[in-house]
Design an enzyme around this catalytic site. Structure first.
Site, PDB file in Angstrom:
ATOM      1  N   GLU A 167       0.824  -1.210   0.000  1.00  0.00           N
ATOM      2  CA  GLU A 167       0.000   0.000   0.000  1.00  0.00           C
ATOM      3  C   GLU A 167       0.861   1.263   0.000  1.00  0.00           C
ATOM      4  OE1 GLU A 167      -3.972   0.232   0.518  1.00  0.00           O
ATOM      5  OE2 GLU A 167      -3.151  -1.141  -0.956  1.00  0.00           O
TER       6      GLU A 167
ATOM      7  N   HIS B  77     -10.910  -5.531  -3.797  1.00  0.00           N
ATOM      8  CA  HIS B  77     -10.284  -5.647  -2.490  1.00  0.00           C
ATOM      9  C   HIS B  77     -10.577  -7.022  -1.904  1.00  0.00           C
ATOM     10  CE1 HIS B  77     -10.238  -4.230   1.987  1.00  0.00           C
ATOM     11  NE2 HIS B  77      -9.154  -4.914   1.674  1.00  0.00           N
TER      12      HIS B  77
END
Length: 290
Positions: free
Chosen positions: A99, A147
């Protein structure tokens, strides 16, 4: 299901960038459902580790009786390389790198420039703006967030995150992919933290503050949520599984976009600074050494 039969609404050729815990889990999900799967990693050592993760997960699925298939046949549909150019024939590629904004953008651009014009591209980001990432791409209509949740094989949820420019045909196709994988889609429009991360992180941060303030132990706080609210895993153990460093990054991003209520508590910063990252390091809010 038989692994040799591909569901009609699942892409036949799928790529995954990144073969860590999440990337390998995503590759495994498509592989056991009949797709031809390519994983691309940064170097030969990482590629070999990724192959072992995916093959081991597939073998365990067969051993548990979760799927009816032949491991050799499955492995024959798995390729692991270090070359972005191998993505060129993929119908769908899912980016599953850490991330980090700059890393996500450079990775997505590198994939997109090699894909066919009608191929689809997705990010497994758990918090970064899908609209923001889409603005860095040439074909934002072909892009969305997928996701997946950790651990992917056990999780029954995939959050489908739609950007402002995501084509309706892609949104509909993604719902079909999720169903074909035997999971349930939660469809959300892009917003900081989407639905799952925003709620999950809010609970986890408050649990950390309670530990920090001496309200109760990590174990008792988790038990309160598991036994009282029927959560399958408590917020602190979940944080250990996700990774404290990952949770810290998400919290910092949410604090910058949604305000101080998402500010990371000092206990989280201190643990990350000490290298207590959760299960992957052997220690977080719980001891994972055994």
């Amino acid at each position: 299901m038989s692994n040799s039969v591909l569901p009609a609404n699942l892409p036949a050729t799928v790529g995954v960038l990144g073969g860590g815990r999440m990337g390998a889990g995503i590759a495994h999900a498509f592989l056991i459902n009949g797709a031809n799967v390519l994983v691309v990693e940064r170097d030969d050592e990482a590629a070999e580790a990724a192959r072992e993760r995916v093959e081991s997960a597939a073998a365990k699925s067969i051993e548990r009786g979760a799927i009816d298939g032949n491991l050799d046949e499955m492995v024959s549909r798995l390729a692991v390389t270090v070359d972005y150019d191998d993505f060129k024939d993929r119908e769908l590629v899912i980016e599953a790198v850490p991330e980090n904004w700059d890393l996500k953008v450079s990775s997505l651009r590198g994939i997109e420039e090699r894909l066919a014009a009608d191929a689809y591209l997705a990010s497994n980001t758990s918090s970064l703006s899908v609209n923001g990432l889409a603005r860095e791409l040439k074909r934002p209509q072909n892009f969305l967030g997928l996701h997946f949740f950790n651990p992917v094989p056990a999780s029954t949820l995939i959050e489908v995150v739609l950007g402002e420019q995501t084509a309706e045909a892609l949104a509909e196709a993604a719902r079909g992919w999720v169903q074909a994988l035997g999971k349930t889609a939660v469809v959300v429009n892009d917003a900081p933290g989407f639905a799952s991360s925003r709620l999950g992180v809010a609970i986890a941060l408050e649990a950390m503050r309670m530990v920090e303030e001496g309200v109760a132990s990590a174990e008792d706080i988790d038990n309160a949520m598991v036994l009282g609210y029927k959560h399958p895993t408590g917020p602190l153990r979940t944080t250990d599984i996700v990774g404290l460093d990952v949770r810290l990054g998400i919290a910092e991003y949410l604090a910058s976009t949604l305000g101080e209520r998402f500010a990371p508590p000092q206990i989280l910063r201190d643990k990350v600074a000490r290298g207590e990252l959760g299960r992957k390091s052997g220690k977080g809010f719980f001891d994972w050494a055994d």
